[in-house]
Design an enzyme around this catalytic site. Structure first.
Site: not given
Ligand code: NAP
Length: 316
Positions: A12, A47, A137
């Site tokens: 995202l 962070d 989760y």
């Molecule tokens: N993916 C899905 O299917 C899905 C479905 C429903 C809702 N969501 C929600 O949508 C949102 C976005 O999801 P996404 O799939 O884009 O997530 P993502 O691709 O996993 O991205 C999360 C990012 O947060 C970073 N991160 C990890 N620890 C951190 C910290 N302590 N401080 C700052 N940043 C940190 C990660 O870095 P690293 O990769 O280096 O750890 C990564 O770049 C989330 O809230 C998720 O719960 C996702």
């Protein structure tokens, strides 16, 4: 407005980088942050589990809105990493809420359809329904929502589902690969929801940001005025996914069809054929009436968005 994006190198977060272009021309300024550097992406290190670091960056950049794209998103992994998941999905969003409250800004936080799952719902879930998560989760994401609300800050929590994009690992990219390389594939048909193209969600977030800016009369490079001290009238929880309904099986069939990979024999199967530490929601279709009525957000049909994403992937 000065807008801080956390987790800006995730799925995202990368789509937020794309839509930021248009927001820029409307006078908004973005600060993209994450915990790791990625080649080719300008990223400020932050962070979000560190409250003093969050407060410092909000003050340094005169931040008026935060878009939290960071999370612990490994659904199975969370079962054996409960503390880390709670820290990132609940404590960290609370940190962001506390920091943004101090300046009267807005927190846009992303949550999930996995807050539902233990509930026998079979019509689209509205924001008011009680969520009973089936795993760590979903539970930690629900805690995050509760902690944000308890701070009393201005917030919009947007629950989304089945997120995919051109970036990072996701179901769409995995299935594009598998349907191109395997002769046959079994995919579950007893989990029903709606896919969400992360670019569509990023656009919806921009609509919310613009609305907050309008209501609070925030001028570029200015602090939020005294008169805008009251609570944001649209604070609350909203649902956003694409339109329509499908199972993971249907999603896969459509991915294969759009990409022209019809050689692979995709067959429906039951979830119990893929043992997992977490029981996934069997029905988690999100009702999007509230976000459409409140913000006038447009929600594309999931197949139309899937076509756009696959086209964009081809261009990479
Ligand atoms: N993916 C899905 O299917 C899905 C479905 C429903 C809702 N969501 C929600 O949508 C949102 C976005 O999801 P996404 O799939 O884009 O997530 P993502 O691709 O996993 O991205 C999360 C990012 O947060 C970073 N991160 C990890 N620890 C951190 C910290 N302590 N401080 C700052 N940043 C940190 C990660 O870095 P690293 O990769 O280096 O750890 C990564 O770049 C989330 O809230 C998720 O719960 C996702």
């Amino acid at each position: 407005m000065n807008i801080l994006v956390t987790g800006a190198n995730g799925q995202l977060g990368n789509e937020m980088r794309i839509v930021a272009g248009e927001m820029h021309s409307a006078g908004h300024n973005f600060i993209f942050t994450d915990v790791c550097e990625v080649e080719g992406l300008q990223t400020t290190m932050l962070d979000i589990t560190d409250l003093s670091a969050v407060k410092a960056i909000v003050a340094e950049h005169n931040v008026q809105a935060i878009v939290n794209c960071a999370a612990y998103t490994n659904v199975d992994g969370a079962e054996s990493a409960q503390q880390v998941a709670e820290l990132l999905n609940a404590t960290a969003p609370e940190n962001l809420a506390l920091a943004i409250k101090e300046v009267g800004g807005l927190l846009v936080h992303i949550s999930t359809d996995y807050v539902f799952g233990g509930d026998p719902y079979n019509t689209p879930c509205t924001e008011e329904l009680k969520g009973t998560p089936t795993g760590v989760y979903g539970l930690t994401k629900l805690h995050g929502e509760e902690k944000i609300a308890a701070t009393g800050c201005n917030y919009t929590i947007i629950r989304t589902a089945w997120l995919y994009s051109e970036f990072g690992k996701n179901f769409c990219k995995t299935m594009l690969n598998l349907t191109a390389t395997k002769p046959a594939l079994n995919v579950v048909f007893d989990q029903v929801g709606t896919p969400t193209y992360a670019l569509d969600l990023a656009k919806a977030i921009c609509v919310v940001l613009e609305d907050f800016c309008k209501e609070k009369l925030v001028l570029p490079d200015s602090k939020i005025p005294e008169s805008a001290g009251e609570a944001y009238s649209k604070t609350g929880i909203y649902h956003f996914s694409n339109e329509g309904v499908c199972s993971w099986y249907d999603f896969t069939k459509m991915i294969a069809s759009i990409s022209g990979q019809t050689e692979c024999n995709v067959q429906p199967c039951h979830s119990n054929e893929f043992p997992s530490p977490v029981k996934r929601p069997s029905y988690s279709v999100l009702d999007k009436t509230k976000i459409k009525d409140t913000f006038g957000v447009e929600v594309p049909y999931w197949v139309d968005s899937l076509k756009v994403c696959i086209e964009n992937l081809k261009k990479q």
